[in-house]
Design a protein around this motif. Structure first.
Motif, PDB file in Angstrom:
ATOM      1  N   VAL A 223      -1.963   2.496   4.856  1.00 23.22           N
ATOM      2  CA  VAL A 223      -3.219   2.767   5.585  1.00 23.22           C
ATOM      3  C   VAL A 223      -3.666   1.614   6.490  1.00 23.22           C
ATOM      4  O   VAL A 223      -4.531   1.799   7.335  1.00 23.22           O
ATOM      5  N   TYR A 224      -3.072   0.422   6.283  1.00 23.07           N
ATOM      6  CA  TYR A 224      -3.504  -0.722   7.102  1.00 23.07           C
ATOM      7  C   TYR A 224      -2.669  -0.789   8.364  1.00 23.07           C
ATOM      8  O   TYR A 224      -1.447  -0.667   8.309  1.00 23.07           O
TER       9      TYR A 224
ATOM     10  N   CYS B  39      -6.417   6.874   2.855  1.00 28.71           N
ATOM     11  CA  CYS B  39      -6.593   6.277   1.521  1.00 28.71           C
ATOM     12  C   CYS B  39      -7.263   7.296   0.592  1.00 28.71           C
ATOM     13  O   CYS B  39      -6.818   7.514  -0.537  1.00 28.71           O
TER      14      CYS B  39
ATOM     15  N   CYS C 282       0.840  -1.208   0.000  1.00 33.24           N
ATOM     16  CA  CYS C 282       0.000   0.000   0.000  1.00 33.24           C
ATOM     17  C   CYS C 282       0.875   1.258   0.000  1.00 33.24           C
ATOM     18  O   CYS C 282       1.679   1.447   0.914  1.00 33.24           O
ATOM     19  N   PRO C 283       0.744   2.124  -1.002  1.00 34.28           N
ATOM     20  CA  PRO C 283       1.619   3.306  -1.071  1.00 34.28           C
ATOM     21  C   PRO C 283       1.341   4.330   0.022  1.00 34.28           C
ATOM     22  O   PRO C 283       2.179   5.192   0.288  1.00 34.28           O
TER      23      PRO C 283
ATOM     24  N   TYR D 163      -4.877  10.068  -0.435  1.00 35.35           N
ATOM     25  CA  TYR D 163      -3.961   9.632  -1.495  1.00 35.35           C
ATOM     26  C   TYR D 163      -4.688   9.647  -2.851  1.00 35.35           C
ATOM     27  O   TYR D 163      -4.144  10.068  -3.871  1.00 35.35           O
ATOM     28  N   HIS D 164      -5.946   9.210  -2.835  1.00 38.50           N
ATOM     29  CA  HIS D 164      -6.738   9.219  -4.066  1.00 38.50           C
ATOM     30  C   HIS D 164      -6.942  10.634  -4.607  1.00 38.50           C
ATOM     31  O   HIS D 164      -7.003  10.852  -5.816  1.00 38.50           O
TER      32      HIS D 164
ATOM     33  N   CYS E 251      -6.175   4.254  -7.121  1.00 37.56           N
ATOM     34  CA  CYS E 251      -4.916   3.596  -6.755  1.00 37.56           C
ATOM     35  C   CYS E 251      -4.962   2.110  -7.126  1.00 37.56           C
ATOM     36  O   CYS E 251      -4.348   1.696  -8.088  1.00 37.56           O
TER      37      CYS E 251
ATOM     38  N   MET F 237      -8.146   0.092   9.181  1.00 39.32           N
ATOM     39  CA  MET F 237      -7.738   0.823   7.975  1.00 39.32           C
ATOM     40  C   MET F 237      -8.045   2.298   8.145  1.00 39.32           C
ATOM     41  O   MET F 237      -9.148   2.647   8.575  1.00 39.32           O
TER      42      MET F 237
ATOM     43  N   VAL G  43      -3.644  -0.543  -5.753  1.00 39.86           N
ATOM     44  CA  VAL G  43      -2.488  -1.416  -5.478  1.00 39.86           C
ATOM     45  C   VAL G  43      -2.892  -2.622  -4.620  1.00 39.86           C
ATOM     46  O   VAL G  43      -2.436  -3.741  -4.842  1.00 39.86           O
ATOM     47  N   CYS G  44      -3.788  -2.406  -3.653  1.00 35.89           N
ATOM     48  CA  CYS G  44      -4.174  -3.505  -2.753  1.00 35.89           C
ATOM     49  C   CYS G  44      -4.947  -4.609  -3.478  1.00 35.89           C
ATOM     50  O   CYS G  44      -4.992  -5.746  -3.003  1.00 35.89           O
TER      51      CYS G  44
HETATM   52  S1  SF4 Z   1      -6.434   1.835  -2.591  1.00 35.96           S
HETATM   53 FE1  SF4 Z   1      -4.212   2.240  -2.468  1.00 35.96          FE
HETATM   54  S2  SF4 Z   1      -3.973   3.690  -0.773  1.00 35.96           S
HETATM   55 FE2  SF4 Z   1      -6.002   2.782  -0.572  1.00 35.96          FE
HETATM   56  S3  SF4 Z   1      -5.717   1.019   0.754  1.00 35.96           S
HETATM   57 FE3  SF4 Z   1      -5.543   0.240  -1.335  1.00 35.96          FE
HETATM   58  S4  SF4 Z   1      -3.347   0.314  -1.744  1.00 35.96           S
HETATM   59 FE4  SF4 Z   1      -3.687   1.616   0.027  1.00 35.96          FE
END
Ligand code: SF4
Ligand code: SF4
Length: 279
Positions: free
Chosen positions: A192-193, A208, A188-189, A211-212, A223, A203, A225-226
């Motif tokens: 948040v976890y 999150c 996760c960039p 960041y968005h 995002c 979380m 990534v998760c």
């Molecule tokens: S969407 Fe991106 S910033 Fe949000 S929890 Fe998932 S990996 Fe992390």
């Protein structure tokens, strides 16, 4: 007996129709599952949103892994927009179809916020398609708060149709699909976890959303990534799973060591959106 046969026929007709229109997965929940599990407050129950609701039909459309892997990029951003449009269109047409059969129906839109700045202040959605998907037997909720499905892991977008038709609900999955590998947490960039003893992580949803907000400004939203790094899902049989590549990505991009492996993703990121500074 004739009622059961009628309900089964309606269910099969809905499945056929939804598949014809592009849905990859379809599940059915009865409204009493919200009451039975009480995992959310009553105002978020479908029967509160529309008292005539008897059944909820959940439709899922897959997210293609190679496009998601380029995130944050315009490539994934466009895919996200396309799946959203397809979901709403499919759900709209399915509700229309139910009307032609004499049933009241409508769909609850797949997202439901005006702008990401709203989510920073109020992260909760008016209706959870993730919970609906779980109650419709499509999957289980993972450490990363998404619905993990057998077919696509968390790489699936969802929408729900609410109807007064009484339809036999699907069985719930009896085993959690999340293996708590914490790949989502490690990659996760925005970090948040936070560690948790329970299967579903604590979380920081605000973090999150913040960041968005940054990604939206760069035209590289969302995002994802998760869901990109999660090993669960039969789509991995087609696309494979290079966990090492996911885990090393941040360091490789920061130090430029072994960066060749990421050339395709970097190329996609360098076009059509602004540069996203790492957290
Ligand atoms: S969407 Fe991106 S910033 Fe949000 S929890 Fe998932 S990996 Fe992390
Ligand atoms: S990445 Fe691992 S911990 Fe996270 S949701 Fe998927 S299986 Fe669970």
């Amino acid at each position: 007996m004739s009622d059961i046969n009628g309900s089964n026929k309606l269910k099969q007709d809905i499945i056929n129709k939804a598949k014809e229109m592009g849905a990859n997965i379809i599940g059915f929940a009865s409204v009493d599952r919200w009451d039975e599990f009480k995992e959310t407050s009553p105002e978020y129950f479908p029967q509160n949103i529309w008292p005539e609701t008897k059944s909820i039909i959940v439709l899922g459309i897959q997210i293609f892994l190679p496009m998601l892997e380029t995130t944050p990029s315009i490539v994934y951003s466009e895919l996200y927009n396309t799946t959203n449009r397809l979901l709403d269109e499919t759900a709209y047409k399915l509700a229309n179809y139910l009307n032609t059969l004499g049933h009241r129906a409508f769909y609850f839109p797949r997202d439901g916020y005006g702008d990401i700045s709203i989510l920073v202040k109020k992260p909760a959605a008016a209706f959870s398609h993730v919970l609906a998907g779980k109650y419709a037997g499509l999957g289980t909720i993972g450490y990363n708060h998404t619905l993990l499905t057998k077919e696509f892991g968390p790489r699936v977008r969802l929408v729900s149709v609410l109807t007064d038709a009484v339809i036999e609900p699907d069985e719930l999955l009896n085993k959690d699909l999340c293996i708590k590998c914490e790949m989502c947490k490690r990659c996760c960039p925005a970090s948040v976890y936070t560690t948790t003893e329970t299967l579903i992580a604590n979380m920081d949803k605000k973090k999150c959303a913040e960041y968005h907000s940054k990604l939206k400004d760069a035209y590289a939203y969302p995002c994802g990534v998760c869901i990109k790094v999660c090993p669960i899902g039969e789509d991995r049989k087609i696309y494979g799973n290079n966990a090492k590549k996911y885990l090393n990505e941040k360091q490789a991009l920061a130090t430029c060591e072994g960066i060749e492996e990421y050339a395709g993703w970097i190329h996609a990121r360098n076009h059509g959106s602004k540069e996203v500074k790492s957290e």
